[in-house]
Design a protein around this motif. Sequence first.
Motif, PDB file in Angstrom:
ATOM      1  N   GLU A 237      -9.740-102.106  -4.578  1.00  0.00           N
ATOM      2  CA  GLU A 237      -9.681-103.356  -4.780  1.00  0.00           C
ATOM      3  C   GLU A 237      -9.952-103.782  -6.150  1.00  0.00           C
ATOM      4  N   GLY A 238      -9.407-104.697  -6.617  1.00  0.00           N
ATOM      5  CA  GLY A 238      -9.589-105.083  -8.034  1.00  0.00           C
ATOM      6  C   GLY A 238      -8.461-105.731  -8.591  1.00  0.00           C
ATOM      7  N   GLU A 239      -8.301-105.767 -10.176  1.00  0.00           N
ATOM      8  CA  GLU A 239      -7.149-106.076 -10.592  1.00  0.00           C
ATOM      9  C   GLU A 239      -6.240-105.036 -11.445  1.00  0.00           C
ATOM     10  N   PRO A 240      -5.197-105.267 -11.773  1.00  0.00           N
ATOM     11  CA  PRO A 240      -4.283-104.429 -12.756  1.00  0.00           C
ATOM     12  C   PRO A 240      -4.530-104.882 -13.997  1.00  0.00           C
ATOM     13  N   THR A 241      -4.610-104.071 -14.938  1.00  0.00           N
ATOM     14  CA  THR A 241      -4.594-104.976 -16.140  1.00  0.00           C
ATOM     15  C   THR A 241      -3.387-104.892 -16.942  1.00  0.00           C
ATOM     16  N   ASP A 242      -3.332-105.568 -18.207  1.00  0.00           N
ATOM     17  CA  ASP A 242      -2.092-105.714 -18.833  1.00  0.00           C
ATOM     18  C   ASP A 242      -2.265-104.669 -20.097  1.00  0.00           C
ATOM     19  N   PHE A 243      -3.465-104.043 -20.066  1.00  0.00           N
ATOM     20  CA  PHE A 243      -3.860-103.277 -21.225  1.00  0.00           C
ATOM     21  C   PHE A 243      -2.974-101.855 -21.354  1.00  0.00           C
ATOM     22  N   GLU A 291       2.406-103.622 -28.652  1.00  0.00           N
ATOM     23  CA  GLU A 291       3.758-104.011 -28.448  1.00  0.00           C
ATOM     24  C   GLU A 291       4.562-103.506 -27.309  1.00  0.00           C
ATOM     25  N   VAL A 292       3.867-102.835 -26.256  1.00  0.00           N
ATOM     26  CA  VAL A 292       4.466-102.503 -25.121  1.00  0.00           C
ATOM     27  C   VAL A 292       3.570-103.426 -23.972  1.00  0.00           C
ATOM     28  N   LYS A 293       4.715-104.165 -23.407  1.00  0.00           N
ATOM     29  CA  LYS A 293       4.209-105.152 -22.316  1.00  0.00           C
ATOM     30  C   LYS A 293       4.660-104.640 -21.035  1.00  0.00           C
ATOM     31  N   PRO A 294       3.589-104.876 -19.799  1.00  0.00           N
ATOM     32  CA  PRO A 294       4.422-104.464 -18.610  1.00  0.00           C
ATOM     33  C   PRO A 294       5.526-105.526 -18.302  1.00  0.00           C
ATOM     34  N   TYR A 334      -1.583 -94.878 -21.331  1.00  0.00           N
ATOM     35  CA  TYR A 334      -1.717 -95.199 -19.902  1.00  0.00           C
ATOM     36  C   TYR A 334      -2.236 -96.729 -19.589  1.00  0.00           C
ATOM     37  N   GLN A 335      -1.713 -97.101 -18.344  1.00  0.00           N
ATOM     38  CA  GLN A 335      -2.255 -98.217 -18.126  1.00  0.00           C
ATOM     39  C   GLN A 335      -3.032 -98.203 -16.836  1.00  0.00           C
ATOM     40  N   ILE A 336      -4.109 -98.959 -17.165  1.00  0.00           N
ATOM     41  CA  ILE A 336      -5.151 -98.700 -15.808  1.00  0.00           C
ATOM     42  C   ILE A 336      -5.786 -99.934 -15.260  1.00  0.00           C
ATOM     43  N   GLY A 337      -5.891 -99.883 -13.890  1.00  0.00           N
ATOM     44  CA  GLY A 337      -6.496-101.281 -13.354  1.00  0.00           C
ATOM     45  C   GLY A 337      -7.979-100.862 -13.192  1.00  0.00           C
ATOM     46  N   GLN A 338      -8.632-102.237 -12.985  1.00  0.00           N
ATOM     47  CA  GLN A 338     -10.109-101.828 -12.881  1.00  0.00           C
ATOM     48  C   GLN A 338     -10.236-102.142 -11.315  1.00  0.00           C
TER      49      GLN A 338
END
Length: 662
Positions: A237-243, A291-294, A334-338
């Motif tokens: 459970e938690g949020e994906p991040t845009d980072f 520069e790279v966005k989801p 990588y893009q990682i959720g919290q």
Amino acid sequence: VSEIPESKCDVLIIGAGPAGLMTATWMARCGINARIVDKRNTKIFSGQADGLQMRSLEIFDSFGFCDRAWKEANHMIEMCMWNPGPDGVIRRSDRVSDVPVGLSRFTQIVLHQGRIERFFLDHIKKYSKDLIKVERAVLPDSLEIDEKLAGDHSPTSYPIKVTLRHLTEEEATPAQSNGSSVSDGLFRSNLADDDTDDLIRKSQGKEGTMEIVRAKYMVGCDGAHSWTRRQLGFQLEGEPTDFIWGVLDVIPITDFPDIRMRCAVHSAESGSLMVIPRENKLVRLYIQLTEVKPDTSGRADRSRINPEMIIKAAQKILSPYKLTYEHCDWWTAYQIGQRVGTNFDYRSRVFLAGDAVHTHSPKAGQGMNVSMQDAFNLGWKLGLVVKGIARPSILKTYQSERRRIAQDLIDFDHKFSRLFSGKPAKDLLDETGVSMAEFKEAFVKGNMFASGLSVDYGASMLVAKAGDAAEQGDGTDVSSKNEVISKQDLATNIKIGMRLPSFKVLNQADARPWHFQERLKSDGRFRLILFAGNVLSPTQKKRLDAFCSTLDASRFLKPHLYKDIDILTCHSAKRTDTELLRDFPDILHPFDVRTGWDYDSVYVDDVSYHEGYSDAYRGYGVDKETGCVVIARPDQYVGFIGELSGEGMREVEGYFRGIFVG
Ligand code: FAD
């Protein structure tokens, strides 16, 4: 049709990353019949996590392999903060100690995950007498749990049934990232000598075959995409991040003056970067790729990312300083959720540890540490339960103790990410920007958490302290509390629920100085620590004798002494006025007909010839006259503090009655 072969083991571990290897280490140390499987055909050899917290090093030391990491690693001593000046050009704005001073005998070091895995593998081989080996290129195919047997903890109950598939070489080789000539994670030209054998996977001739394993317990250490977690139907459970993060391990060629320091660099307009100086002249750069966005699905197209793009982003942030490289060792993006797992165990039979139950950004270097520490918390409990020493209900404390840490980790990461990724405030009136004073304050405060030393486990059957666990929001069954209550004021700096801090003391028999924590080995035993006080005072000697004779007479504890409970003594009288054999009851330094007296169990808080005086009693907050008694769990966390007296001894017995089967 040929039958699928079947076998049994006590503990089955899925995944041989840091969490799985830590679990296997405990299994080796406790002498458990365990198996560990991993779908990859080799260990990793470079990249991935690299920071080792002070607490992780203390843990390595308690097993006995910290020296290897300490020697090979790069040591991080100072953290520099770089921010834009009034002219918008970056400049060094602050320096702080990389870790809080005086908390541990270690500092933070950096060494890549592949080496850490090497140390674990060697340790497991030695202590399991080569019986526990990582079985590579093996994938679990199905999991069944016999619900009736799950509640039956008799030695013949094997409620877990797992079908394993042995993969072919091709199936077991992870795909490489696109768009780069440098391998990401399996780059093999920089192998350490002792890793070479691992590349020659000895085929067992089992490729393509299936087998069934029946197990008493199972631990899913299979990373962020955990198969085990999915089988149990548990969620993160938690949020994906845009980072989106780019990570580069390079040997930099640069005029940036702090390239061998850990740095947080916030540029005025081009984003932020973290510099982590590494072993072998390597430097790791963590860069947020703006520069790279989801896309609309929330995922970024990682195939667009390559090392050239990451270094360009770094060059912009570090400008006007120059940065290039000839050698790139590893890179990733990588893009990682919290996120945190809803459940850490299923009916105290199947457990999840590490990335399988928490994911977050890599900047604070927590992933590998917290993952190993999950397994460090669980492994000895499983070991004691499988051996029939401890009640199976202690396994409930795994979730109650570790889920809260995972939640704290996510909260920490959330806060730190925002401050790290935000644009620096232009001036005091700029409310949208991140104030650098705020960043520094958060870093210094966060450092305590990031050191791994702030872990404070709540009340439970293993931690005899006031306050109920449910109140602390971790959902523990209050009835599983230990009935004994500690007296915290007898040792004001030994916090019940936290790891025992360390001060230098001397061995009574040979005057050698030791950090007291070094004597708390991770060998699966509890430690009964007698702060014996001033043993030359007749009243205190009486109290010590009363404690020891009650201990000696305890029908409950006697069979566990030395086997499951080790005894350590630290007194405060003058070393040269006291004698081991004269002033300390035999039970504190037992005699063995083959090996004589035990000379390694009695210590003194006194001045050393070469290493000064640590004033351990004062450091621990223990009265030098009357002392106290402390119980440290097999993982060095404090479970009980009481009086050194006959009455105190009865409480010690009460503590263990709450845990041991009989
Ligand atoms: P992992 O290390 O992920 O280990 C899981 C193991 O399980 C793997 O060996 C995998 O092969 C195996 N496995 C997975 N599924 C199965 C299955 N179904 N059957 C059998 N075996 C299975 N952390 C940082 O701090 N800094 C970084 O820069 C950083 N970079 C990273 C880059 C990458 C590409 C990855 C994957 C992770 C990175 N991390 C980083 C995170 C860090 O590596 C993890 O936090 C840490 O390794 C967690 O340990 P673990 O044992 O829980 O999981």
